[in-house]
Enzyme design. Structure first.
Site, PDB file in Angstrom:
ATOM      1  N   TYR A 142       1.055  -3.680  -5.657  1.00 23.62           N
ATOM      2  CA  TYR A 142       1.368  -3.138  -4.344  1.00 23.62           C
ATOM      3  C   TYR A 142       2.366  -2.009  -4.508  1.00 23.62           C
ATOM      4  O   TYR A 142       3.351  -2.156  -5.233  1.00 23.62           O
ATOM      5  CB  TYR A 142       1.963  -4.236  -3.459  1.00 23.62           C
ATOM      6  CG  TYR A 142       2.353  -3.779  -2.073  1.00 23.62           C
ATOM      7  CD1 TYR A 142       1.383  -3.378  -1.149  1.00 23.62           C
ATOM      8  CD2 TYR A 142       3.683  -3.757  -1.673  1.00 23.62           C
ATOM      9  CE1 TYR A 142       1.739  -2.962   0.128  1.00 23.62           C
ATOM     10  CE2 TYR A 142       4.048  -3.337  -0.388  1.00 23.62           C
ATOM     11  CZ  TYR A 142       3.073  -2.946   0.503  1.00 23.62           C
ATOM     12  OH  TYR A 142       3.421  -2.528   1.769  1.00 23.62           O
ATOM     13  N   ASP A 237       6.565   1.861 -11.039  1.00 27.21           N
ATOM     14  CA  ASP A 237       7.069   1.450  -9.738  1.00 27.21           C
ATOM     15  C   ASP A 237       8.018   0.273  -9.976  1.00 27.21           C
ATOM     16  O   ASP A 237       7.589  -0.856 -10.192  1.00 27.21           O
ATOM     17  CB  ASP A 237       5.907   1.055  -8.814  1.00 27.21           C
ATOM     18  CG  ASP A 237       6.391   0.661  -7.427  1.00 27.21           C
ATOM     19  OD1 ASP A 237       7.615   0.510  -7.243  1.00 27.21           O
ATOM     20  OD2 ASP A 237       5.537   0.501  -6.525  1.00 27.21           O
ATOM     21  N   LYS A 265      14.644  -1.112  -2.298  1.00 22.29           N
ATOM     22  CA  LYS A 265      15.732  -1.827  -1.620  1.00 22.29           C
ATOM     23  C   LYS A 265      16.949  -2.205  -2.466  1.00 22.29           C
ATOM     24  O   LYS A 265      18.072  -2.188  -1.970  1.00 22.29           O
ATOM     25  CB  LYS A 265      15.126  -3.082  -0.996  1.00 22.29           C
ATOM     26  CG  LYS A 265      14.092  -3.749  -1.924  1.00 22.29           C
ATOM     27  CD  LYS A 265      12.930  -4.391  -1.148  1.00 22.29           C
ATOM     28  CE  LYS A 265      11.736  -4.655  -2.058  1.00 22.29           C
ATOM     29  NZ  LYS A 265      10.551  -5.079  -1.351  1.00 22.29           N
TER      30      LYS A 265
HETATM   31  C1  LIG Z   1       6.390  -2.707  -6.278  1.00 22.53           C
HETATM   32  C2  LIG Z   1       6.586  -2.261  -4.860  1.00 22.53           C
HETATM   33  N1  LIG Z   1       6.413  -0.969  -4.547  1.00 22.53           N
HETATM   34  C3  LIG Z   1       6.597  -0.516  -3.301  1.00 22.53           C
HETATM   35  C4  LIG Z   1       6.976  -1.373  -2.285  1.00 22.53           C
HETATM   36  C5  LIG Z   1       7.194  -0.845  -0.912  1.00 22.53           C
HETATM   37  O1  LIG Z   1       8.546  -0.894  -0.578  1.00 22.53           O
HETATM   38  P1  LIG Z   1       9.027  -0.890   0.958  1.00 22.53           P
HETATM   39  O2  LIG Z   1       8.620  -2.206   1.528  1.00 22.53           O
HETATM   40  O3  LIG Z   1      10.520  -0.722   0.861  1.00 22.53           O
HETATM   41  O4  LIG Z   1       8.372   0.260   1.612  1.00 22.53           O
HETATM   42  C6  LIG Z   1       7.159  -2.714  -2.560  1.00 22.53           C
HETATM   43  C7  LIG Z   1       7.565  -3.642  -1.504  1.00 22.53           C
HETATM   44  O5  LIG Z   1       7.936  -4.756  -1.730  1.00 22.53           O
HETATM   45  C8  LIG Z   1       6.961  -3.186  -3.887  1.00 22.53           C
HETATM   46  O6  LIG Z   1       7.112  -4.470  -4.199  1.00 22.53           O
END
Ligand SMILES: Cc1ncc(COP(=O)(O)O)c(C=O)c1O
Length: 428
Positions: A142, A237, A265
């Site tokens: 994700y 990521d 975050k």
């Molecule tokens: C690996 C990863 N990338 C991107 C995101 C997206 O982050 P956000 O929810 O702060 O938009 C998440 C959300 O948990 C994540 O786990």
């Protein structure tokens, strides 16, 4: 009716599904979301006065526990000075310097407001730099909810049973190619077909949105090599793994240098923050330095920067922080395995450092297809039992358990005991 139930019945009338993010819904585990009133250290308390040991930690950032005094103090102090200026501030420079000093692959960094934004922007930068359009992602990873990434995504998209999202025009995902996690051959095949058109490979270096799935030996190294061969960029990521597995994230943990990295975050200490950064020659293309446009009114918000700086400095300056937390995680998840073995259950525990999860399947899980063999009904039963015993887990089979440094050995021992008791009475 509990107060959480009452609030939820009101919420569904005015908020889609009653929640502001699908992973907060308790639908897939047949429960009503608990509305949280406050949190301190390792615990959260709901509006009915129930207290839980929190294994979600706001989906990662509360690695020090909730409302750490030093973070709270920094936030309160920043609030006195003003909430938002929409102008450059000293803290942004300190934050950028701090991230660059802790993560060797990051030479320049741009702050944004969420992980979604960080990924969306990193992809734009990669496309701008290479002049290519296609992106390779992995099924079950994700990367936030930007249009081009909503293809075989994990997390809430997985339990929600939404294969892709409606509202995403076909054109937006045409350039998104999907490979199989831990399967280099699937990546090589895509490169053999489209190599000269692929701008970047984006990967969660430890997948944590299809449950926790570890990279097999050679997988990340293989991605690095393929990207180098074809002149594509490698994007890690690290929204989950950044500042969680080590001060230099998963890239530090595994010793791989990506071209670009996304954070979320955790670098805001609980405030809405994200960032992307990496090679200077790529980042110098970002506006106003270069032609790749990306902007944000609230980016680098002074209160968020204060929280993030306080948290990251604590992580940096606490001796043996990661050694200790990772060791606690190893011991805890290995004990969970032992409890399962003793109960004669064939299920899987995947873990690394302070991240882990249980899969209710006999099959070892190293990719999305295997993760999906997990019995989600069995997960729901386990989830409800643990919740009623004061253990707050992510309400989905396909999420991680996050340990925090605020959890005590005694609390973790009690969780193992609760797990043992659950297995004794479980029908699954
Ligand atoms: C690996 C990863 N990338 C991107 C995101 C997206 O982050 P956000 O929810 O702060 O938009 C998440 C959300 O948990 C994540 O786990």
């Amino acid at each position: 009716m509990t107060r959480s139930e009452m609030l939820f019945s009101e919420a569904v009338k005015v908020i889609p599904g009653g929640v502001n993010s699908p992973v907060r819904a308790f639908g897939s585990v047949g429960e009503t979301p608990r509305f949280i009133a406050s949190a301190k250290g390792a615990h959260m308390t709901d509006v009915d006065g129930n207290t839980y040991l929190d294994f979600v930690g706001s989906w990662g950032p509360m690695i020090l526990g909730h409302n750490h005094p030093a973070v709270l103090e920094a936030v309160l102090e920043a609030c006195q000075e003003g909430l938002s200026f929409g102008a450059a501030t000293e803290r942004e420079v300190e934050m950028a310097e701090l991230i660059c000093s802790l993560v060797p692959s990051i030479e320049m960094v741009r702050m944004v407001n969420s992980g979604t934004e960080a990924v969306m922007s990193a992809i734009r930068a990669a496309r701008g730099f290479t002049g290519r359009s296609k992106i390779v992602k992995f099924a079950g990873c994700y990367h936030g909810h930007s249009d081009s990434m909503l293809v075989k995504a994990g997390s809430g998209v997985m339990t929600g049973g939404i294969p892709d999202s409606t509202g995403v025009p076909e054109g937006c995902t045409r350039d998104t190619l999907t490979a199989v996690y831990n399967d280099l051959k699937s990546v090589e095949d895509l490169f053999a077909a489209f190599g000269s058109e692929i701008a970047a490979v984006i990967v969660e270096p430890v997948a944590a949105n299809m449950g926790v799935v570890l990279p097999e030996k050679g997988f990340l190294e293989g991605l690095r090599k393929i990207c180098d061969t074809y002149g594509s960029l490698l994007i890690f990521d690290e929204v989950i793994t950044g500042f969680r597995l080590s001060l230099a994230g998963a890239q530090g943990y595994f010793g791989i240098r990506p071209d670009l990295t996304t954070f979320g975050k955790i670098i805001g200490g609980g405030m809405p923050v994200g960032a992307y950064g990496g090679r200077k020659d790529v980042m110098e293309l970002i506006a106003p330095c270069g032609p790749v446009y990306q902007a944000g009114t609230l980016s680098g918000n002074p209160v968020a920067m204060a929280a993030g700086l306080a948290q990251l400095r604590l992580l940096r300056d606490t001796p043996d922080f990661y050694e200790d937390l990772n060791h606690t995680g190893d011991v805890f998840f290995e004990e969970m395995k032992k409890v399962l073995r003793e109960a004669g259950k064939p299920w899987q525990i995947n873990h690394i450092g302070s991240l882990g999860c249980i899969f209710f399947t006999k099959e070892p899980v190293s990719n999305y297809a295997q993760a999906k063999t997990s019995d989600t009904k069995a997960f729901a039963e386990y989830f409800s039992y643990m919740l009623r015993q004061g253990v707050y887990l992510a309400p989905s089979q396909f999420e991680a358990m996050f340990l925090s440094a605020a959890m005590t050995e005694e609390e973790l021992r009690q969780v193992l005991e609760t797990f043992q008791n659950y297995l004794k009475q479980s029908q699954s």
